[in-house]
Design an enzyme around this catalytic site. Structure first.
Site, PDB file in Angstrom:
ATOM      1  N   PRO A   9       0.790  -1.224   0.000  1.00 42.51           N
ATOM      2  CG  PRO A   9      -0.084  -1.057   2.153  1.00 42.51           C
ATOM      3  CD  PRO A   9       0.547  -2.040   1.208  1.00 42.51           C
ATOM      4  CG  ASN A  10      -0.288   4.276   1.226  1.00 43.14           C
ATOM      5  OD1 ASN A  10      -1.274   4.787   0.676  1.00 43.14           O
ATOM      6  ND2 ASN A  10      -0.357   3.737   2.424  1.00 43.14           N
ATOM      7  NE  ARG A  17       3.923   6.746   1.594  1.00 44.18           N
ATOM      8  CZ  ARG A  17       4.170   5.521   2.033  1.00 44.18           C
ATOM      9  NH1 ARG A  17       4.678   4.619   1.224  1.00 44.18           N
ATOM     10  NH2 ARG A  17       3.907   5.214   3.273  1.00 44.18           N
ATOM     11  CE1 TYR A  22       8.842   5.345   3.061  1.00 39.31           C
ATOM     12  CE2 TYR A  22       7.203   7.103   2.990  1.00 39.31           C
ATOM     13  CZ  TYR A  22       7.720   5.963   3.585  1.00 39.31           C
ATOM     14  OH  TYR A  22       7.120   5.433   4.700  1.00 39.31           O
ATOM     15  CG  ASN A  73       8.431  -1.716   0.521  1.00 35.87           C
ATOM     16  OD1 ASN A  73       7.846  -1.785   1.607  1.00 35.87           O
ATOM     17  ND2 ASN A  73       9.002  -0.599   0.090  1.00 35.87           N
ATOM     18  CB  ALA A  76       1.281   0.422   6.436  1.00 40.61           C
ATOM     19  CD  GLU A  97      10.412  -6.977   6.561  1.00 34.53           C
ATOM     20  OE1 GLU A  97      10.198  -8.087   7.110  1.00 34.53           O
ATOM     21  OE2 GLU A  97      10.426  -5.899   7.176  1.00 34.53           O
ATOM     22  CG  HIS A  99      10.998  -1.847   4.933  1.00 35.04           C
ATOM     23  ND1 HIS A  99       9.637  -1.858   4.788  1.00 35.04           N
ATOM     24  CD2 HIS A  99      11.309  -2.961   5.643  1.00 35.04           C
ATOM     25  CE1 HIS A  99       9.144  -2.928   5.393  1.00 35.04           C
ATOM     26  NE2 HIS A  99      10.136  -3.612   5.911  1.00 35.04           N
ATOM     27  NE  ARG A 106       9.729   6.386   8.742  1.00 36.16           N
ATOM     28  CZ  ARG A 106       8.818   6.152   7.782  1.00 36.16           C
ATOM     29  NH1 ARG A 106       9.009   5.154   6.913  1.00 36.16           N
ATOM     30  NH2 ARG A 106       7.738   6.908   7.704  1.00 36.16           N
TER      31      ARG A 106
HETATM   32  C1  DQA Z   1       8.117   1.333   3.985  1.00 37.45           C
HETATM   33  C2  DQA Z   1       8.164   1.541   5.505  1.00 37.45           C
HETATM   34  C3  DQA Z   1       6.810   1.296   6.114  1.00 37.45           C
HETATM   35  O1  DQA Z   1       6.851   1.513   7.515  1.00 37.45           O
HETATM   36  C4  DQA Z   1       5.784   2.255   5.527  1.00 37.45           C
HETATM   37  O2  DQA Z   1       4.497   1.987   6.044  1.00 37.45           O
HETATM   38  C5  DQA Z   1       5.779   2.238   4.036  1.00 37.45           C
HETATM   39  C6  DQA Z   1       7.057   2.183   3.330  1.00 37.45           C
HETATM   40  C7  DQA Z   1       9.470   1.684   3.317  1.00 37.45           C
HETATM   41  O3  DQA Z   1       9.679   1.251   2.180  1.00 37.45           O
HETATM   42  O4  DQA Z   1      10.295   2.381   3.902  1.00 37.45           O
HETATM   43  O5  DQA Z   1       4.738   2.351   3.406  1.00 37.45           O
HETATM   44  O6  DQA Z   1       7.852  -0.046   3.720  1.00 37.45           O
END
Ligand code: DQA
Length: 146
Positions: A9-10, A17, A22, A73, A76, A97, A99, A106
């Site tokens: 998501p996102n 964003r 990011y 990735n 959230a 995994e 990020h 954070r």
């Molecule tokens: C993320 C880190 C997550 O905590 C966050 O919710 C994201 C992006 C990252 O790529 O840094 O959506 O996965």
């Protein structure tokens, strides 16, 4: 070798964003560069993004018999989804995994991952380079025999 890249998501909003966290690269830019790197290494990369937990779970199921490894990735959902964890464990495909940000520097709620303990490894904090590092780590692992 076929590797599935999953973005949750996102992450479709990358580029606009929270660029201070990011960066400015779009997801399309990241996918294009990673596909180039994968292909140069003889790896076929399939990219998938969804904002829906169920769609991510179904895509993981679909990877059975298709992909030898998964890069994820989960955004959230990393910090909330037992369903994604169960899907990844259920298909038993090795995964990394990743990020963009260093989730451990954070908010406390980002420090826990439901996916990390069953992953081959975790890459966090290198911006778009996290994707590249995760790919090379996963491919190295798979070529060693998984
Ligand atoms: C993320 C880190 C997550 O905590 C966050 O919710 C994201 C992006 C990252 O790529 O840094 O959506 O996965």
């Amino acid at each position: 070798m076929n590797v599935l890249l999953i973005n949750g998501p996102n992450l479709n909003l990358l580029g606009q964003r929270e660029p201070g966290i990011y960066g400015r690269d779009t997801l399309a830019m990241i996918e294009t560069e990673l596909t180039r790197e994968a292909n140069a290494d003889g790896v076929e990369l399939v990219c998938f993004q969804s904002n829906f937990e169920g769609a991510l779970i179904e895509r993981i199921h679909q990877a059975m018999g298709e992909s030898q490894g998964i890069l994820i990735n989960a955004g959230a959902y990393t910090h909330s989804s037992i369903g994604l964890r169960d899907a990844l464990k259920g298909v038993a495909i090795p995964y990394v995994e990743l990020h963009l940000s260093n989730t451990h520097s954070r908010e406390p709620f980002r420090h826990h991952s439901y996916l990390a303990d069953s992953a081959v490894g975790v890459v966090s904090g290198f911006g778009p380079k996290s994707y590249s590092l995760a790919l090379s780590g996963l491919v190295h692992h798979l070529r060693q025999g998984g």
